[in-house]
Design an enzyme around this catalytic site. Structure first.
Site, PDB file in Angstrom:
ATOM      1  N   ASP A 217      36.918  50.906  49.332  1.00 12.41           N
ATOM      2  CA  ASP A 217      36.019  51.281  48.243  1.00 12.41           C
ATOM      3  C   ASP A 217      34.871  50.271  48.099  1.00 12.41           C
ATOM      4  OD1 ASP A 217      35.684  53.088  45.890  1.00 12.41           O
ATOM      5  OD2 ASP A 217      35.872  51.223  44.780  1.00 12.41           O
ATOM      6  N   GLU A 266      47.591  43.332  63.914  1.00 10.66           N
ATOM      7  CA  GLU A 266      48.983  42.860  64.031  1.00 10.66           C
ATOM      8  C   GLU A 266      49.928  44.038  64.224  1.00 10.66           C
ATOM      9  OE1 GLU A 266      49.758  40.816  60.355  1.00 10.66           O
ATOM     10  OE2 GLU A 266      48.319  39.229  60.806  1.00 10.66           O
TER      11      GLU A 266
HETATM   12  C1  BGC Z   1      34.575  55.439  44.301  1.00 13.99           C
HETATM   13  C2  BGC Z   1      34.302  55.902  42.906  1.00 13.99           C
HETATM   14  C3  BGC Z   1      34.509  54.735  41.979  1.00 13.99           C
HETATM   15  C4  BGC Z   1      33.684  53.519  42.394  1.00 13.99           C
HETATM   16  C5  BGC Z   1      34.142  52.261  41.736  1.00 13.99           C
HETATM   17  C6  BGC Z   1      33.476  54.431  44.490  1.00 13.99           C
HETATM   18  O1  BGC Z   1      32.523  54.524  45.264  1.00 13.99           O
HETATM   19  O2  BGC Z   1      34.527  56.448  45.259  1.00 13.99           O
HETATM   20  O3  BGC Z   1      35.093  56.988  42.545  1.00 13.99           O
HETATM   21  O4  BGC Z   1      34.116  55.110  40.694  1.00 13.99           O
HETATM   22  O5  BGC Z   1      33.794  53.284  43.774  1.00 13.99           O
HETATM   23  O6  BGC Z   1      35.380  51.870  42.220  1.00 13.99           O
END
Ligand code: BGC
Length: 549
Positions: A217, A266
């Site tokens: 993310d 790993e």
């Molecule tokens: C996720 C979102 C989230 C954001 C913050 C992103 O890009 O896909 O759903 O709100 O990151 O974590």
């Protein structure tokens, strides 16, 4: 060499290169215990469905303990399961059952920020300025004589300020912490060794449990240069190029992923990763390199107009970029953050989707039939491309965005932090319809956590399984046929006189042609194995893709 949960050691280490990956947003997929929130036993109960769809892997959005200030992207504990979704035993059972069905599992990892309920953040609040506990996050003194102004005028991505002031343990107003997203999502300090080590531990924790890969993310935000004085927003926005921006896409972020790669390697097969990095296309290959995460999302088609030239340019550019890092490209039209593509394509090219949603989704009126036609054509085109295709739950049903969720049922922080400006992303996160009728259309026994519209039943798995012309039956067929294309990554364009058609050939003489124009176009000689809509007198009608061999 570590291995995970007894999964076949002989498995191809390149399985991800041309995989079809299905994103499950777990709280909205299937609810086994009837509390209105989807859960892991719900996922397990639908594995026969996933198998019959023909996907290669599941990407599971966050399932960690969370107060849901941001749909689970506010994580309280990275090495546990939200009790509303199940237990670690349920997780292990799910991994085993997916693997048994021949489906890999990619889990979401959220390294830029924790939640404000994470034990580290609680400890930081209870500890004094300058303490090691505060050093795991980004705390700064405020500006102005009494420190009552934020350290900089930066805005959170969800609207409002990116800094929030805390109360010190003695009750006085104190320092400010940085949160690029909601205030419940304090940013971690990735210059801190303890933070880095803890994430390596988390990667091993899930890899040891048999997870095959990670979706990372906001992968481009971790490395930050917060040397004082902090530049004002206007300076950041106007002048600093990528690579030297104080928090987006700094070059040092790749040192973090080089360490992660060592952990991935790993295992056998090495764990995979895909970066969610909102960076310009030419900056993508470093995230996708073999000594980094290995693959990066390309959201270019997701943002493109329905236009043959735009599609061709994007496809060529991304195949080239993927080659530059020896990765494979990714293709995405929908996910949990954007308007469902059947709805986007129901609107004229260039529609401002935020403004449209804000107006209740009525002006302009969506042409739902056209939207679905184009969505199916776009998906069939992408499924013929080399690279991996990421599908979002419900797109295989041709689901449209839900545009009429009442304000008091909305959950997305983007809605609450932007009153009157944004409605947020709840409309693509409404729990899936499995049956034509019944409580929450078969999602569970109770009321779903986001309201489902009356028309959902027509798009249910039950209805579409019975209908030969349904989008679900079309996806199943397409995914089954696509297996024959997953062996090689070559693609050759066929130049045509009709500029509104895109035509390419894959190995084995597999043609894919899409008609973006308004008139039917001629098909080449060969047998049509699948088309996204019926042909018209032997020709390819508007907004349709056909595959021929
Ligand atoms: C996720 C979102 C989230 C954001 C913050 C992103 O890009 O896909 O759903 O709100 O990151 O974590």
């Amino acid at each position: 060499m570590r291995s995970g949960s007894g999964f076949d050691e002989t498995v191809d280490a390149n399985w991800w290169r041309q995989a079809t990956v299905y994103q499950i947003y777990p709280r909205s997929f299937a609810d086994a215990d009837g509390d209105g929130i989807g859960d892991l036993p719900g996922v397990v109960s639908r594995i026969p469905y996933l198998k019959s769809l023909g996907i290669d892997a599941v990407w599971l959005s966050p399932f960690y303990p969370s107060a849901l200030a941001d749909g689970g992207y506010d994580v309280d504990d990275y090495r546990n399961v939200d009790p509303r979704l199940g237990t670690l035993d349920d997780f292990d059972e799910m991994v085993a059952a997916l693997h048994e069905a021949g489906i890999k599992l990619i889990v979401d990892i959220v390294p830029n920020h924790t939640s404000d309920r994470h034990e580290w953040f609680k400890e930081a609040l209870a500890s004094p300025e300058g303490s090691p506990a505060r050093e795991r996050y980004i705390f700064r003194d405020g500006a102005g004589p009494s420190g009552c102004e934020p350290p900089a005028d930066w805005e959170s991505l969800f609207g409002g300020p990116a800094w929030t002031r805390v109360r010190e343990p003695d009750g006085t107003p104190g320092q400010w912490y940085l949160h690029l997203f909601a205030k419940e999502q304090p940013d971690l300090n990735w210059d801190n060794r303890e933070v880095r080590d803890d994430f390596l531990k988390t990667l091993r924790f899930w890899s040891d449990r048999g997870v095959d890969g990670f979706r990372v993310d906001v992968a481009h935000a971790l490395a930050k240069d917060l040397t004082e004085p902090l530049p004002p927003k206007a300076v950041i926005d106007a002048t600093l190029p990528h690579g030297s921006h104080p928090f987006w896409d700094r070059d040092e972020v790749h040192d973090i992923y080089a360490e992660w790669r060592q952990v991935f390697n790993e295992y056998h097969p090495p764990r995979t990763a895909v970066a969610e990095a909102g960076v310009p296309a030419h900056r993508r290959p470093r995230y996708a390199s073999a000594d980094g995460l290995g693959q990066a999302f390309n959201f270019d088609l997701l943002m493109a107009d329905w236009d043959a030239a735009a599609f061709r340019r994007i496809i060529e550019e991304n195949l080239e970029l993927a080659r530059a890092s020896d990765a494979s490209s990714t293709w995405v039209f929908s996910n949990h953050d954007v308007v469902r593509h059947a709805t986007r394509y129901a609107l004229p090219n260039g529609t401002d989707l935020h403004a449209w949603l804000l107006g209740g989704g009525a002006d302009p009126q969506p042409d739902k039939e056209q939207g679905l036609l184009r969505a199916r054509a776009a998906t069939l085109l992408a499924l013929a491309l080399p690279g991996s295709v990421y599908l979002y739950q419900g797109e295989e049903l041709g689901l449209h965005e839900v545009t009429d969720i009442p304000a008091d049922a909305r959950q997305d922080p983007a809605f609450f932090r932007n009153p009157g400006v944004e409605v947020g992303r709840d409309g693509c996160r409404v729990p899936l319809p499995w049956t034509v009728t019944g409580p929450s259309f078969g999602f569970g026994d109770g009321k779903a956590h986001l309201p489902q519209p009356d028309w959902f039943g027509q798009y249910s798995v039950e209805a579409e399984t019975k209908d030969e012309a349904s989008t679900l039956r079309f996806y199943r067929k397409a995914l089954e046929l696509r297996r024959r294309l997953q062996t090689s990554e070559e693609l050759q364009w066929v130049e045509r006189t009709d500029a509104s058609a895109l035509h390419f050939v894959r190995p084995g003489g597999w043609h894919s042609i899409t008609n973006f124009g308004t008139e039917p176009v001629e098909l080449p000689a060969g047998t049509v194995v699948l088309s996204s809509a019926p042909l018209s007198e032997g020709k390819l009608p508007t907004d349709t893709t056909a595959w021929l061999v």
